[in-house]
Write an enzyme that holds these catalytic residues in place. Structure first.
Site, short mmCIF file in Angstrom:
data_model
loop_
_atom_site.label_atom_id
_atom_site.label_comp_id
_atom_site.label_asym_id
_atom_site.label_seq_id
_atom_site.Cartn_x
_atom_site.Cartn_y
_atom_site.Cartn_z
N HIS A 3 -44.42 -69.66 25.46
CA HIS A 3 -45.00 -70.25 24.25
C HIS A 3 -46.47 -70.64 24.49
O HIS A 3 -47.35 -70.31 23.69
CB HIS A 3 -44.22 -71.47 23.78
CG HIS A 3 -44.94 -72.21 22.70
ND1 HIS A 3 -44.88 -71.83 21.38
CD2 HIS A 3 -45.80 -73.26 22.75
CE1 HIS A 3 -45.67 -72.61 20.66
NE2 HIS A 3 -46.23 -73.50 21.47
N CYS A 22 -44.41 -66.47 18.94
CA CYS A 22 -43.91 -66.19 20.30
C CYS A 22 -42.39 -65.99 20.26
O CYS A 22 -41.72 -66.44 19.34
CB CYS A 22 -44.30 -67.30 21.28
SG CYS A 22 -43.14 -68.68 21.38
N ASP A 69 -60.22 -69.04 32.38
CA ASP A 69 -58.88 -69.00 32.96
C ASP A 69 -58.46 -70.44 33.20
O ASP A 69 -59.32 -71.31 33.38
CB ASP A 69 -58.86 -68.27 34.30
CG ASP A 69 -59.39 -69.15 35.42
OD1 ASP A 69 -60.63 -69.29 35.53
OD2 ASP A 69 -58.57 -69.74 36.16
N CYS A 87 -40.33 -69.26 19.74
CA CYS A 87 -40.39 -69.86 18.40
C CYS A 87 -39.66 -69.02 17.36
O CYS A 87 -39.22 -69.53 16.34
CB CYS A 87 -41.83 -70.10 17.98
SG CYS A 87 -42.58 -71.50 18.87
N ASP A 89 -60.32 -64.66 42.26
CA ASP A 89 -61.33 -65.61 42.73
C ASP A 89 -61.60 -65.29 44.19
O ASP A 89 -60.99 -64.41 44.78
CB ASP A 89 -60.83 -67.05 42.52
CG ASP A 89 -59.53 -67.32 43.26
OD1 ASP A 89 -59.10 -66.48 44.07
OD2 ASP A 89 -58.92 -68.37 43.01
N CYS A 101 -45.90 -70.17 14.83
CA CYS A 101 -46.09 -69.41 16.08
C CYS A 101 -45.22 -68.16 16.10
O CYS A 101 -44.08 -68.16 15.64
CB CYS A 101 -45.75 -70.30 17.27
SG CYS A 101 -45.80 -69.46 18.86
#
Lengths: 380, 380
Positions: B343, B314, B274, B317, B94, B312
């Site tokens: 996660h 991830c 974002d 998980c 930014d 999930c």
């Protein structure tokens, strides 16, 4: 009773150093071994995957902390600590005694045990030799410790002797309770070590060791050291205890040490060690390297593109620069603590690997000398 | 000038959703894309390896924060932000404007730029359109943003118009400076987007977009949204700006959104987003799942052996239970924040993957409806 076995595989000819294998139901551990400290069922800042990748063979967890939070009941219901934290390798737990004496409030010791208030919420609790074993059995620990009385440093010979006597009586009581529990089958406790106490009095250490050995434990811990005494005195106490400890049993010095001390303990015949230094110092930005210590927050690292330790194989040293680690530390970023912790743990575990190799190849005295001479002081 | 290209690959027939590919010198990015926020050159709690494994294609870094610490000079000397943080995939930065207006003290805006005091040490700084580009060029960012004036919410139409006018003038000045810099070759700046401002006034959004498009930017951001206004108004502002934004250029809505909103932005034709929500909420124990939100600190998870989200993929998980994550959170352990963050980031990135797939297969409207209906509220 859970299966446990210790075999010495190599001996150094010039010192008491030896390599060995500890067999537990959760797998084998090559000794001498360093056990990272996972107080609350987590080695602070590291995933279990990371710990495995770094080569941790066995970790230590703290009974006092887990007893208070989340509680033995929760962990038992969740299938034990291994399953709760998803760690399939061996776990050793302390008895909780040390933390009761160092963290808890209003502790009152009697022959029965120790009454204390939680450092978290002030609630009242009682830890006895039997309770300490019960809790560790709920946790499902592979190697458990009997309740011991820990004295402050310095303590008078009288105080040290009283604590040693009580520790020895508690050890006998622990052994009896452990035998009963073991015969029940279903929920068998882990392997119970004895703990040698005796402050900084060699004679007390000898007496404690002698009496514990009579009780015949499968392994022996030496506790209450590295609490403020000068290092030669620590080594003297270890040596005194070992005069009576049987060769064929594993020896564990609790709560040690600095990297440069690791080969010294090993040279005394020590097989197991644990310490918060690599993790706690990592979080505080003190890194152990093959060239000495590095305070990553120092300005001189602000534009230093090199890894922390050129000869290190840890994930951080393979990918990140001193400049980046310094930035993370100064900015208070979690990743700084994560990478520093991983580095320090790797350094300890790698040092132990190299110690084991050097013992096996007959090169331990030279390795030990080299290693220690390079490690003194700060990175230049 | 660094190479940059955007190609639309699929269009949804019922909405303005589309998939595309952003080509940058640091590799391709499949859109619509969510960009994890790495404020200080680190996505809080995650290693770069973890980010790669989670599937992050591009990350956002904050110019204001990196300018103050460690400073553009350090990062330039270390070979740019990619090398400094060891991240080889694209980076968007930014302009620093938003943080100057939200974090810095004593900010004084003039036609030249904004004077402010650092929130860290109170030191005085001046950010101008040219300086914002210079700093981002030192960072070596792939996609850079021009300085814009950010207003508070709510703001009057007069305030919003003044800020929009100044943002537009700064955009023109940024473009001129960027063109000059690009012709110097050696240290070419990243691709410069335009930023549409205009508060919550649709007419101002339209005018701003129209004027920016006349300047012909390779991509357009829509800023100053999701700052407190109701969501239908946000969507209205995005739609208003897009009336003038060219179809063939990427569109980036800054600082959004909640998981259930992601398909809504995509349906409006948004290609890039974002947000700090997955990371910040992760650290605070709020988990996003395919069944709704989960506050991991709740007592009902204390003995829950299930993973946070059964569907999930991830790392958390696949290995850890709700009970363990709750314990880590309650005990204040870093590992809780690490696993929760991973996660949530996975959930966002996986959602975007599924959105892209559904657009490509013509299934986007149904996916969007299903996804949003399951996501409302708390996990039951």
């Amino acid at each position: 009773m859970k299966s446990f076995e210790f075999t010495v595989t190599h001996r150094d000819s010039g010192t008491k150093a030896r390599t060995g294998i500890l067999r537990t139901v959760h797998g084998d551990v090559e000794t001498p071994v360093f056990m990272p400290v996972g107080t609350l069922g987590t080695v602070k800042g590291l995933t279990q995957e990371a710990l495995e990748d770094l080569g941790a063979q066995i970790i230590l967890a703290n009974t006092y902390h887990l007893y208070l939070r989340p509680g033995e009941q929760v962990i038992r219901e969740m299938g034990g600590l291994h399953r709760f934290m998803s760690w399939e390798r061996p776990i050793l737990t302390d008895s909780g005694g040390y933390q009761v004496f160092s963290l808890a409030a209003l502790r009152k010791v009697s022959d029965q045990g120790v009454r204390f208030r939680s450092h978290l919420d002030g609630s009242l609790h009682m830890l006895t030799p039997a309770r300490a074993i019960e809790i560790q059995t709920s946790l499902g620990s592979d190697i458990i410790m009997p309740l011991d009385e820990c004295t402050e440093f310095p303590s008078s010979a009288v105080t040290a002797e009283k604590a040693m006597q009580r520790t020895t009586e508690w050890a006998a009581e622990s052994k009896r309770f452990w035998c009963e529990l073991s015969q029940q089958g279903e929920n068998a406790p882990g392997t119970l070590f004895g703990i040698v106490q005796g402050g900084t009095q060699a004679e007390l250490r000898r007496e404690c060791a002698r009496r514990l050995v009579e009780m015949d434990f499968p392994g022996y811990a030496i506790g209450g050291l590295s609490v403020g005494e000068v290092r030669p005195l620590t080594f003297e106490m270890v040596a005194a205890a070992e005069e009576y400890l049987p060769e064929e049993k594993p020896r564990y010095v609790m709560g040690v040490g600095l990297p440069e001390e690791l080969p010294q303990y090993v040279a005394l015949g020590v097989d197991m060690m644990d310490c918060v230094l690599p993790t706690r110092n990592g979080r505080n930005g003190l890194l152990f390297t093959s060239q000495g210590r590095m305070h990553i927050r120092q300005t001189r690292y602000a534009r230093d593109p090199r890894p922390v330790d050129e000869s290190c194989g840890c994930p951080g040293c393979r990918r990140y620069s001193r400049a980046y680690l310094r930035h993370l530390f100064i900015a208070g970023e979690m990743l700084g603590k994560i990478l520093n912790t991983a580095h320090n743990i790797y350094f300890y575990l790698d040092t132990m690997r190299r110690i084991r190799q050097s013992i096996a190849s007959g090169d331990f005295p030279r390795f030990s000398l080299d290693f220690r001479s390079r490690l003194q002081g700060e990175v230049q």
